[in-house]
Motif scaffolding. Structure first.
Motif, PDB file in Angstrom:
ATOM      1  N   ARG A   9      42.595  31.852 -52.060  1.00 57.69           N
ATOM      2  CA  ARG A   9      42.493  30.386 -52.067  1.00 57.69           C
ATOM      3  C   ARG A   9      42.603  29.877 -53.504  1.00 57.69           C
ATOM      4  O   ARG A   9      41.925  30.387 -54.398  1.00 57.69           O
ATOM      5  N   TRP A  46      39.461  30.801 -55.821  1.00 59.74           N
ATOM      6  CA  TRP A  46      38.166  31.078 -55.179  1.00 59.74           C
ATOM      7  C   TRP A  46      38.285  32.376 -54.384  1.00 59.74           C
ATOM      8  O   TRP A  46      38.410  32.343 -53.137  1.00 59.74           O
ATOM      9  N   LYS A  92      32.206  31.009 -56.410  1.00 60.94           N
ATOM     10  CA  LYS A  92      31.336  30.390 -55.402  1.00 60.94           C
ATOM     11  C   LYS A  92      31.691  30.738 -53.954  1.00 60.94           C
ATOM     12  O   LYS A  92      30.879  30.524 -53.056  1.00 60.94           O
TER      13      LYS A  92
ATOM     14  N   SER B  26      27.840  22.685 -51.889  1.00 62.50           N
ATOM     15  CA  SER B  26      27.413  24.040 -51.523  1.00 62.50           C
ATOM     16  C   SER B  26      28.417  24.715 -50.605  1.00 62.50           C
ATOM     17  O   SER B  26      28.714  25.899 -50.761  1.00 62.50           O
ATOM     18  N   SER B  28      31.727  23.793 -49.812  1.00 56.81           N
ATOM     19  CA  SER B  28      33.161  23.849 -50.134  1.00 56.81           C
ATOM     20  C   SER B  28      33.439  24.778 -51.303  1.00 56.81           C
ATOM     21  O   SER B  28      34.538  25.298 -51.439  1.00 56.81           O
ATOM     22  N   GLY B  29      32.458  24.979 -52.153  1.00 58.60           N
ATOM     23  CA  GLY B  29      32.669  25.789 -53.344  1.00 58.60           C
ATOM     24  C   GLY B  29      33.457  25.067 -54.417  1.00 58.60           C
ATOM     25  O   GLY B  29      33.708  25.612 -55.483  1.00 58.60           O
ATOM     26  N   ARG B  30      33.828  23.844 -54.160  1.00 54.66           N
ATOM     27  CA  ARG B  30      34.621  23.106 -55.147  1.00 54.66           C
ATOM     28  C   ARG B  30      33.721  22.463 -56.185  1.00 54.66           C
ATOM     29  O   ARG B  30      32.833  21.674 -55.838  1.00 54.66           O
ATOM     30  N   LEU B  61      34.797  13.249 -51.093  1.00 50.65           N
ATOM     31  CA  LEU B  61      34.180  14.583 -50.979  1.00 50.65           C
ATOM     32  C   LEU B  61      32.693  14.384 -50.673  1.00 50.65           C
ATOM     33  O   LEU B  61      31.808  14.767 -51.445  1.00 50.65           O
ATOM     34  N   ASP B 225      37.935  21.389 -46.251  1.00 49.18           N
ATOM     35  CA  ASP B 225      36.595  21.482 -46.833  1.00 49.18           C
ATOM     36  C   ASP B 225      35.535  21.205 -45.773  1.00 49.18           C
ATOM     37  O   ASP B 225      34.453  21.791 -45.801  1.00 49.18           O
ATOM     38  N   ARG B 228      34.862  24.346 -44.055  1.00 51.37           N
ATOM     39  CA  ARG B 228      34.096  25.255 -44.933  1.00 51.37           C
ATOM     40  C   ARG B 228      32.622  24.843 -44.988  1.00 51.37           C
ATOM     41  O   ARG B 228      31.725  25.681 -44.949  1.00 51.37           O
ATOM     42  N   PHE B 232      29.518  27.090 -43.786  1.00 52.06           N
ATOM     43  CA  PHE B 232      28.466  27.450 -44.742  1.00 52.06           C
ATOM     44  C   PHE B 232      27.091  27.124 -44.176  1.00 52.06           C
ATOM     45  O   PHE B 232      26.174  27.933 -44.205  1.00 52.06           O
ATOM     46  N   ARG B 235      26.059  29.403 -41.416  1.00 53.57           N
ATOM     47  CA  ARG B 235      25.539  30.676 -41.947  1.00 53.57           C
ATOM     48  C   ARG B 235      24.108  30.511 -42.427  1.00 53.57           C
ATOM     49  O   ARG B 235      23.261  31.354 -42.203  1.00 53.57           O
TER      50      ARG B 235
END
Lengths: 713, 269
Positions: A9, A46, A92, B26, B28-30, B61, B225, B228, B232, B235
Motif C-alpha cells: 500500500r 504502509w 502503522k 488509528s 487508517s494508519g494515515r 478524514l 479508509d 480500514r 481496525f 479487531r
C-alpha cells in the motif's frame, strides 16, 4: 527511475506527503507556524508484513532512494522529519498485539502499535508494561525501541530498553531477522539496534516484559529547600535499593511556575500557577497579546532572574507501586529518609501529577501561537556531576530562553535532567539556544540525550560524545545497509573527534572503576571499604538483558582507545545517544580499557537461608513478588536470599514469611553468572540464575554440545 | 470565501495528543488523518498556501464522532470546525441546492444515498413520512451542507410543530445531537429491527456509532479508509479493547459497516 515494490500500500498524494514531512521536532513546528515548508518525501508506504518491508527497502536500495522509517512522528529531534525525494516507510499498518504469555510475563507487539493502545490491551488482561512516556498517546512500540524511550516509572520498571527481550527487524541486505530471546542473529546486535533510529534496519516487532497491574500505589510530595538537598535524597533512595516507581524533582522555577506545592497545614496556600495566569492575562487582551508574550521571551535573562528570586524550595514527588506489603515497607523507609531534609506535603502533589501526567504537552501550543518557541532537552550524568550539569545547561539556555527543569529518571549511578525552555520564535535564536546548551552539556562530560534520541538535532553533538566508537555503528551499517539509504544523515555525522579520558570518580557516584578484564576479586580491590559491587558479575560483559534481571546493571562507563584516541561511553545512565557501543569499545580496548560499575554500602545487609524442596522455584516466587533481593542463589540445595539498604530487614521479613522462615546467616553474596547462558526449564539440575521469565543455566560450548548430541544419538 | 480556520491553529500545533482517541487516525494508519494534521492542512489552506481540494480531502478524514474534543484537555472544538469547513468547502467546490423536504407527515427521514428509507419506513409504520433527500456527494448529506443551519432551524420548527425526526445515519445522529435537534432513533420507530444492528444508535451511543468508520464524511469521501477503520475497530473489539457494550455488539454484528444496519430495514420490505 525507481521500481515500486508491488502490492505494498502506498501513496504519493500531496496530503500524505506533507503529513509525513514533519515529526514533533519543535524547530519543525516553528517552521510550520512561520510558513517555511518542510522538505517533502516522494512517497509513503504502509507495509503490513516483514516481506513487504523488505520489498520497500530492497527497491529503495536498488534505486538509491533514502528511506525514513516513520511510526507516529513523536520524535522531538527531527529523526523522522521529511527529506526531499525520500521514501517514508510508515509502520502503522503493522499494528497487531500478542501473544501474551502470562506465565512468563511477556508480550509481543508489532512496531506500529500505539503506546496507549498497547497499555489498554494489557490492562484489560491484568498486566502493564510499566512504560509511561509522556508521548504514550502519540508514539509507537517500534519508535520506543528505535530511540531508547523512557517512561515516567523508569526508576522501578527501567527505561524501554530494559523491557525489551527480543526484536524483529528487516534490513535491506539481510531481509527479516531477529535478535534477543530466540533470535537468529548475534546477541550483541540487540544493543546496536536499540537506539539506531532507523539507520540500520526497520524494527518490525518487539517482545517485551510485562508486569501484573500494581495492587497498591502510593504517591507523596515533599518540599526541599534547594536542588542540592533534594538530589541527596534521590540518590539515597536509589543507592539504598528502595526502587521507587516515581521520582520527580521540580527545580525552584518549575515548582513556582507550575504552582505545584501546597502544604498539608495550609492547603489553600498553593502557589498560583504563573504560567496559566500569564496566558489567561494575555488572552484577555487580544490586541496586545503577542507583544505581551514577546516581552518576557525577548528578555529571558531578566525573567529567569525574576523567577529565580521569587522561587523558594522545590517539589519532589515520590511514589511506590506493586504488591501492598512490599510497597508499605519501601514507602515507610523511603518516607523517613525523605523527611530528613524534606517537608512532607501529603498525597496531593503526587496525585495531581499522576492524573495529569500525560497532559503537560498541552501547554506547549500557546507559546508557539503567541510567537515563541517551546522545547525540551533531557541530559544525564553521574550523581557527582548533576549539580554542575544543571548549572551549566541552565546558564547556557538562560541566555536566550526562559528555562526551568525537573528530574524524573534516577538510577543508582546517576540521573537525568529535563529542561523545558521557551524563547523568541526566531530560528536563529532557536539554533543558538540549542548549540549553547549542547556545548554546555558536553563540557560537563554528560550525555546529550537520555531518552529523546538524537535525530538530526543532536547528530553532531552525539557524534562528538560517542567519538571514534562511531566506527562500531558504521561497521554494522555497512553489513545491514550497504547502499546507505536508511535514514542517512541522521543519528551520527562526521565530526572531528578528540581525546577523552575517563573522569575521576567521587564517592557520591556510587561507582568504582577497574580494568575490563579484571576478575571479580580483582575488581573488589577497587571498591572503597565498606562497599561492594552492587551486581558482582563473574566477568564482563554481564549477560544479555533477556538473561538477567532487569534491574541488574552491568558496566556503567566503558573507556578505551579506538581510532588512536581515548574514548568514554556511558557518560550518563541509560544514554540514548544512539546504539549502545560499549560492548564494541570493550572488545576493541581489551585489557587496556576500563569499566566503571555500581557499588553500594554493605552496612545493614541481611542474608537468610532455608532448605526447601525446590529452592530455585521458591526464589523465583520471591522475585515475581517484586521483592528485588540484592542477592539470591542456591548453595548445596539451600536457598540463600539477601537484602541491602535501609529496607533490608523489612524486606527480609516479607521474604521469610513467604518461604516459611529464613534463618539469618552472615552476609555472603555469590558471584553472578556472566555467561554464556541460556534459558532452561525447572527440572534442569544446572540452574545458575533466574530471570523474571524463568531459570537460566550455563550454555555449553558448541563442540561439547555437538559431541553429546552425537553420543545420545 | 474566508476559510473559517482560525480555531484550527491550536490543534495544528498540538503534538498529536488525541491520536489514540481518533478512530480514523488509528484505523487508517494515515498520518494525514491525525486531527492535528487535519488542522494543519486547514490552517495552510486558510493562509492561502494550499488549494481547497486539499482542505476538503483533509476535512473529510473524519467520522464526526467528537472523540478528539473529548480527549483534548483544552477542549478544542475541532469537530464543530470540521463540520463548518465541510459545509463551506462543499459549496465552494460545487454549489448545490439543498433539496426541499418532500411530502407530508409528522416524521422526517433524512435520506442519504437515495435509498428509499422514507418509503420503506412509511409502509412499515403505516403512516405518512416526510423525506429529506441528500446525495452521495454530500455523504451524510444535509448536516454537511452549507445551508445546514437554516435547515436545522426548520427542523427545530418542525419538531416544535409536533413532528418527529427519524434519522438514517449515525453521522447524522451525531450532528443532530450537536445541533440540539431532538430526534428519534430508528430502533424506537421500528423496534423489531435486530438489536445488534440498531442498538448502536441508542441515545448516548453516538461515538460508538461513528467510531466504526462507516459514519459521516469518511465513508463518502474515503471509502477505502472507511473499511480500514471498521476493520481496525472490529479487531480492537475482538481483543476486548472496546469497553462499551453497545459498541461491541454493534461492531460484532456489522463488522464495522453501519450502513448494513440500514439495509436491514430495506430488506424487510
Amino acid at each position: 527511475m525507481s521500481l515500486l515494490p508491488a502490492d505494498v500500500r502506498t501513496s504519493d498524494l500531496p496530503l500524505d506527503l506533507t503529513a509525513a514531512a514533519r515529526d514533533l521536532w519543535p524547530g519543525g513546528t516553528l517552521d510550520f507556524w512561520q510558513g517555511r515548508p518542510a522538505p517533502e518525501p516522494a512517497r509513503v508506504f504502509w507495509p503490513k508484513s516483514e516481506a513487504e518491508v523488505h520489498a520497500v527497502l530492497k527497491a529503495a536500495s536498488e534505486s538509491q532512494i533514502p528511506v525514513t522509517t516513520y511510526g507516529m512522528g513523536s520524535g522531538v529531534c527531527g529523526g523522522a522529519r521529511g527529506r526531499e525525494g525520500a521514501w517514508v516507510l510508515d509502520t502503522k499498518a503493522m499494528d497487531a498485539i500478542g501473544p501474551l504469555d502470562s506465565d512468563r510475563r511477556t508480550v509481543e507487539a508489532q512496531a506500529g502499535v500505539n503506546g496507549q493502545h498497547l497499555e489498554d490491551w494489557l490492562n484489560a488482561r491484568g498486566f502493564t508494561l510499566g512504560h509511561s512516556p509522556s508521548s504514550i498517546w502519540c508514539s509507537t512500540v517500534g519508535g520506543w525501541a528505535a530511540a531508547r524511550s523512557a517512561g515516567q516509572f523508569s526508576s522501578r520498571y527501567g527505561v524501554f530498553e530494559d523491557m525489551v527481550l527480543g526484536l524483529g527487524a528487516v534490513s535491506p541486505s539481510r531481509g527479516a531477522f531477529s535478535v534477543g530471546e530466540g533470535g537468529d542473529s548475534p546477541d550483541d546486535w540487540m544493543e546496536l539496534l536499540l537506539g539506531s533510529e532507523g539507520t540500520l534496519a526497520v524494527i518490525t516487532k518487539v517482545k517485551m516484559r510485562v508486569w501484573p497491574l500494581p495492587r497498591e500505589r502510593v504517591l507523596r510530595g515533599y518540599r526541599f529547600p534547594d536542588v542540592a538537598s533534594a538530589i541527596r535524597a534521590m540518590r539515597g533512595l536509589m543507592q539504598g535499593e528502595l526502587w521507587p516507581a516515581v521520582v520527580r524533582l521540580y527545580d525552584p522555577v518549575d515548582t513556582r511556575i507550575g504552582g505545584r506545592t501546597k502544604t498539608k497545614e495550609n492547603p489553600e496556600e498553593e502557589h498560583r500557577a504563573f504560567y496559566r495566569e500569564w496566558l489567561a492575562a494575555v488572552d484577555g487582551m487580544p490586541s496586545i497579546r503577542r507583544r505581551l508574550l514577546a516581552l518576557p521571551l525577548a528578555l529571558p535573562g531578566l525573567v529567569n532572574n525574576l523567577f529565580g528570586s521569587m522561587a523558594s524550595g522545590c517539589l519532589l514527588v515520590v511514589g511506590w507501586e506493586g504488591e501492598p506489603e512490599v510497597v508499605k515497607e519501601l514507602y515507610d523507609v523511603g518516607h523517613a529518609l525523605l523527611c530528613k531534609e524534606g517537608e512532607d506535603l501529603g498525597t496531593g502533589p503526587g496525585e495531581r501529577w499522576f492524573h495529569s501526567r500525560h497532559a503537560v504537552s498541552f501547554k506547549l501550543m500557546p507559546i508557539f501561537e503567541r510567537g515563541g518557541f517551546a522545547d525540551t532537552m533531557e541530559v544525564a550524568c553521574r550523581w557527582s556531576d548533576v549539580e554542575a550539569l544543571y548549572d551549566a545547561v541552565r546558564a547556557a539556555l538562560g541566555k536566550t530562553a526562559v528555562v526551568m527543569a525537573h528530574m524524573s529518571h534516577v538510577y543508582p549511578e546517576g540521573a537525568s535532567i529535563y529542561f523545558s525552555f521557551a524563547g523568541r520564535g526566531d530560528p536563529a535564536v532557536y539554533d543558538r539556544t540549542w548549540k549553547a546548551a549542547l556545548e554546555a552539556c558536553l563540557s560537563v562530560g554528560a550525555t546529550v540525550t537520555h531518552h529523546h534520541g538524537v535525530g538530526s538535532l543532536k547528530a553532531a553533538a552525539a557524534s562528538e560524545e560517542v567519538g571514534p566508537a562511531v566506527a562500531g555503528w558504521r561497521s554494522l551499517k555497512k553489513e545491514l545497509d550497504p547502499a546507505s539509504v536508511m535514514n542517512a544523515g541522521r543519528l551520527f555525522v562526521d565530526v572531528p573527534h578528540r581525546e577523552i579520558a575517563p573522569p575521576e570518580l567521587r564517592p557520591d557516584d556510587g561507582m568504582a572503576r577497574a580494568p575490563l578484564e579484571s576478575t571479580l576479586s580483582e575488581r573488589a580491590g577497587w571498591v572503597q571499604e565498606g562497599h561492594e559491587p552492587m551486581w558482582p558479575w563473574e566477568s564482563w560483559p554481564a549477560p544479555p538483558r533477556w538473561l538477567r534481571l532487569p534491574w541488574q546493571t552491568g558496566w556503567i562507563e566503558v573507556a578505551g582507545r579506538a581510532g588512536g584516541l581515548g574514548c568514554v561511553l556511558g557518560r550518563g545512565p541509560r544514554s540514548a545517544a544512539g546504539p549502545d557501543l560499549r560492548g564494541w569499545l570493550a572488545r576493541r580496548a581489551g585489557n587496556q580499557g576500563t569499566a566503571s560499575f555500581a557499588v553500594v554500602p554493605t552496612e545493614g545487609a541481611w542474608m537468610g537461608a532455608i532448605k526447601v524442596a525446590d529452592p530455585w522455584k521458591v526464589g523465583w516466587e520471591l522475585i515475581r513478588k517484586d521483592l528485588r533481593p540484592s542477592s539470591l542463589y542456591v548453595k548445596e540445595g539451600e536457598l540463600r536470599v539477601g537484602f541491602r539498604g535501609p529496607a533490608a530487614r523489612a524486606l527480609a521479613k516479607i521474604a521469610s514469611a513467604m518461604v516459611g522462615g529464613l534463618v539469618e546467616i552472615p552476609w555472603a553474596p555469590a558471584p553472578l553468572a556472566s555467561g554464556p547462558l541460556e534459558a532452561c526449564d525447572w527440572k534442569d539440575k544446572d540452574i545458575v540464575a533466574l530471570t523474571l521469565s524463568g531459570p537460566v543455566r550455563r550454555k555449553e560450548p558448541e563442540p561439547a554440545r555437538r559431541k553429546r548430541t552425537k553420543e545420545s544419538v | 470565501m474566508t476559510p473559517p480556520t482560525q480555531s484550527a491553529e491550536t490543534c495544528s500545533l498540538c503534538p498529536r495528543l488525541c491520536r489514540p482517541a481518533c478512530p480514523v487516525a488509528s484505523g487508517s494508519g494515515r498520518e494525514a488523518a491525525v486531527p492535528s494534521l487535519i488542522a494543519a492542512t486547514l490552517v495552510e489552506w486558510g493562509r492561502g498556501r494550499l488549494p481547497v481540494e486539499r482542505a476538503l480531502e483533509a476535512a473529510t478524514l473524519c467520522v464526526d464522532c467528537g472523540a478528539c474534543q473529548s480527549h483534548c484537555h483544552l477542549d478544542r472544538p475541532l469537530p464543530e470546525l470540521l463540520r463548518k469547513v465541510r459545509r463551506e468547502i462543499v459549496v465552494f467546490v460545487e454549489p448545490e441546492a439543498l433539496q426541499p423536504i418532500e411530502g407530508e407527515g409528522a416524521m422526517i427521514v433524512i435520506e442519504a444515498d437515495e435509498r428509499p428509507f422514507a418509503a420503506a419506513l412509511s409502509r412499515r409504520l403505516k403512516r405518512p413520512v416526510r423525506r429529506w433527500p441528500t446525495t452521495d456527494r454530500l455523504g451524510v448529506g444535509a448536516v454537511e451542507h452549507a445551508d445546514w443551519e437554516k435547515h436545522a432551524e426548520k427542523l427545530r420548527l418542525h419538531k416544535g410543530a409536533g413532528a418527529d425526526l427519524v434519522i438514517a445515519d449515525g453521522g447524522v445522529a451525531t450532528a443532530l445531537s450537536a445541533a440540539g435537534i431532538p430526534f428519534r432513533w430508528l430502533q424506537e420507530v421500528v423496534p423489531e429491527l435486530p438489536s445488534g444492528v440498531a442498538s448502536c444508535c441508542a441515545p448516548g451511543g453516538t461515538t460508538t456509532v461513528a467510531c466504526c468508520g462507516a459514519a459521516g464524511p469518511l465513508m463518502a469521501h474515503h471509502p477505502e479508509d472507511s473499511v480500514r477503520v471498521g476493520e481496525f475497530w472490529l479487531r480492537r473489539t475482538e481483543s476486548r479493547q472496546v469497553s462499551d457494550a453497545r459498541c461491541r455488539a454493534h461492531l460484532q454484528a456489522c463488522g464495522g459497516k453501519v450502513r448494513d444496519a440500514l439495509d436491514v430495514l430495506l430488506e424487510g420490505e
